[in-house]
Design a protein around this motif. Structure first.
Motif, PDB file in Angstrom:
ATOM      1  N   GLN A 142       0.832  -1.198   0.000  1.00 52.39           N
ATOM      2  CA  GLN A 142       0.000   0.000   0.000  1.00 52.39           C
ATOM      3  C   GLN A 142       0.873   1.256   0.000  1.00 52.39           C
ATOM      4  O   GLN A 142       1.948   1.282   0.596  1.00 52.39           O
ATOM      5  N   LYS A 143       0.384   2.295  -0.665  1.00 47.06           N
ATOM      6  CA  LYS A 143       1.033   3.601  -0.583  1.00 47.06           C
ATOM      7  C   LYS A 143       0.652   4.256   0.744  1.00 47.06           C
ATOM      8  O   LYS A 143      -0.472   4.086   1.216  1.00 47.06           O
ATOM      9  N   PRO A 144       1.570   5.007   1.332  1.00 45.02           N
ATOM     10  CA  PRO A 144       2.940   5.310   0.910  1.00 45.02           C
ATOM     11  C   PRO A 144       3.977   4.384   1.518  1.00 45.02           C
ATOM     12  O   PRO A 144       5.162   4.689   1.507  1.00 45.02           O
TER      13      PRO A 144
ATOM     14  N   ASP B  72       5.139   1.709   0.547  1.00 44.16           N
ATOM     15  CA  ASP B  72       6.042   1.112  -0.440  1.00 44.16           C
ATOM     16  C   ASP B  72       7.268   1.982  -0.664  1.00 44.16           C
ATOM     17  O   ASP B  72       8.156   1.635  -1.442  1.00 44.16           O
ATOM     18  N   ASN B  73       7.349   3.104   0.047  1.00 42.47           N
ATOM     19  CA  ASN B  73       8.424   4.069  -0.124  1.00 42.47           C
ATOM     20  C   ASN B  73       9.394   3.971   1.061  1.00 42.47           C
ATOM     21  O   ASN B  73       9.001   4.129   2.215  1.00 42.47           O
TER      22      ASN B  73
ATOM     23  N   GLU C 253       5.116   9.851  -3.688  1.00 46.83           N
ATOM     24  CA  GLU C 253       3.899   9.042  -3.813  1.00 46.83           C
ATOM     25  C   GLU C 253       2.686   9.892  -4.199  1.00 46.83           C
ATOM     26  O   GLU C 253       1.564   9.391  -4.208  1.00 46.83           O
TER      27      GLU C 253
END
Length: 552
Positions: A316-318, A320-321, A390
């Protein structure tokens, strides 16, 4: 345990409050001449099918009701379980190249119904472990270690599975009473690993009669053990009562006749029972430990190997950052958490791997991979950069922290909530659920962030680092990084100890950069015990072990 989430998660997962004691209204006897002990798990064990278990709460029950080929003594050294002796090169149990391990079974080892435990019971259990349709969390962790196991797991249909099973590298010879395992590499920790509950035997008739993977172990009449204790009662969400197994091969060395596992989540209730004399040992919150020390009480502490962290759902974002994950990791005052909430001997995490591995030498060699500051300007800037990548703004960002029930847990989550809101300027919600629900939601990626713990399954840094390998069954955040995977694969193939350690150090450093999980602290567990309960063993590799204990 894993790990222990805790493992094992176990990773592995564990209860925040682990309470142990002797029952019987302050007496060490329950009934005429019966020594009784009460242990509070804090929650219902989620999974009592050994090859499916990934949490240490269930593992603490399984340790007393199931016996593996090898078990561990008080110093976490391997000793015989169902196997007659610990395999070594000297006794011929390990081949010169380290790739073949032979376990000679004890002919006196019995299931609780009196039937003999056979080598085929281990072969059948491992067949289930590596059957992808069963969904065992540790299958992808252990399959690469054993010849042919990965092919069994990768089989796409029954025909492929049968072909893979015919070539598998683990075989039973019931006539000789031996179980032989072919390894893909000479894993130095493999023999000790055989004490882990993933590798316990399974009685095929009992398993099929109970209804297989979805039904077995869901109640006492759907479970058949071979350990020192057997089920007497199971009142779900309340208590489990175990009694000594009269068919256990080493029953004369088992001193305690009855163990009651209670499921109390409120730490004040546990302390009240200890002070009333109805419980002989309880796990303590930091505040309780501090108060009892001030009163001159003998508070005990042990390093339990638990690495506690923020688990990010990278699907899921964010989350994944990597910038967002690292900013959230460094956005809380970990030292303040230990001083003000835990109030114990826990340490701020400088790496994901804890001091329980290799006597702390590996962790010390890494230095501080998570330098923290009480000035959160840089952490907030890093968060804003990650959110911008994102397509998000700080003022629009809201996260939900998923966690367990209980008063101690509530104080912890409130602290993190306040820290993130104050230091990073984000809105934080808290969702407290039962331990079982939390595990289910983690397994289905139904979360933003979970505060969770992982204990080692074996004494090696890889026991921690492997939980975020791309194909690892305990990788609940679904993090994936080819460079990271390659480093761990190189470590597996390396026989030179120095070079292998270097690959693991590089993996830990990359882990810190990417923050697939955000380490906060390495846990030390405090507890207090009366002088009536003696011989209990508590270590990073077996958090509660009453098999060698006694009651005065």
């Amino acid at each position: 345990m894993k790990r222990n989430w805790f493992a094992k998660f176990a990773t592995s997962l564990v209860c925040l409050a682990m309470l142990v004691g002797c029952g019987g209204g302050g007496n060490s006897e329950s009934g005429s001449g019966t020594k009784a002990v009460t242990v509070n798990l804090g929650t219902e064990p989620p999974e009592m099918l050994s090859f499916m278990t990934t949490d240490s709460t269930s593992g603490n029950v399984l340790r007393h009701t199931m016996e593996t080929l090898i078990t561990l003594d008080g110093n976490d050294e391997p000793i015989p379980g169902v196997a007659k002796e610990v395999p070594t090169k000297e006794n011929g149990g390990i081949s010169e190249d380290g790739l073949t391990i032979t376990f000679n079974l004890n002919p006196e080892a019995k299931w609780q119904d009196g039937t003999q435990v056979k080598a085929s019971d281990f072969e059948y259990a491992w067949d289930q472990l590596f059957n992808v349709e069963n969904g065992a969390g540790y299958a992808t962790t252990w399959a690469p270690l054993i010849v042919g196991a990965q092919d069994i797991y990768d089989a796409k249909n029954d025909a492929e599975r049968e072909a893979a099973l015919a070539k598998k590298g683990y075989k039973a010879d019931d006539e000789a009473g031996t179980f032989t395992v072919q390894l893909t590499k000479p894993y130095a920790y493999f023999v000790s690993l055989m004490s882990f509950y993933s590798f316990a035997p399974l009685n095929k008739d009992a398993y099929e009669k109970a209804g297989g993977v979805t039904k077995y172990g869901t109640d006492m009449d759907k479970f058949l053990g071979n350990g020192p204790y057997k089920f007497k009662e199971w009142n779900h969400e309340d208590s489990i009562v175990l009694e000594k197994n009269e068919n256990y091969w080493n029953k004369d060395e088992i001193k305690i006749d009855q163990i009651t596992f209670r499921m109390i989540s409120d730490t004040n209730t546990a302390l009240n029972e200890f002070e009333n004399g109805s419980i002989d040992m309880i796990g303590l919150t930091g505040e309780q430990a501090s108060n009892l020390k001030d009163q001159g009480k003998d508070v005990q502490t042990y390093v339990d190997g638990g690495s506690w962290y923020f688990l990010f759902n990278t699907t899921q974002k964010p989350y994944d950052n990597a910038k967002v994950r690292r900013a959230l990791t460094l956005g809380v005052d970990a030292e303040g958490y230990i001083e003000n909430i835990r109030k114990d001997a826990s340490k701020v995490a400088t790496a994901f791997t804890t001091e329980a591995v290799s006597k702390g030498e590996f962790t010390e060699s890494l230095g501080n991979l998570y330098p923290r500051s009480t000035d959160y300007t840089e952490a907030k800037k890093l968060l804003e950069e990650g959110l911008a990548e994102e397509g998000m703004k700080l003022e629009d960002f809201t996260l939900t922290l998923l966690g367990d029930e209980g008063d101690d847990a509530q104080r912890m989550y409130a602290y993190f909530q306040e820290e993130w809101q104050k230091n990073l300027g984000i809105t934080v919600k808290v969702d407290q659920v039962t331990f079982k629900t939390r595990i289910e939601r983690m397994n289905t990626q139904d979360f933003d962030i979970v505060f969770a713990g992982w204990s080692p399954d074996y004494n090696d840094p890889k026991s921690y680092l492997e939980i975020v390998q791309s194909d690892n069954g305990n990788n609940n955040g679904k993090y994936s990084n080819k460079e990271y995977d390659a480093l761990l694969e190189k470590a597996d193939s390396e026989t030179d100890t120095t070079k292998r350690t270097e690959y693991l150090k590089q993996a830990e450093e990359l882990f810190a950069e990417e923050c697939p999980v955000g380490p906060v602290f390495h846990r030390a567990t405090s507890y207090i015990c009366s002088d009536r309960l003696v011989g209990i063993q508590r270590t990073a590799y077996k958090q509660i072990d009453l098999r060698f204990a006694d009651v005065k």
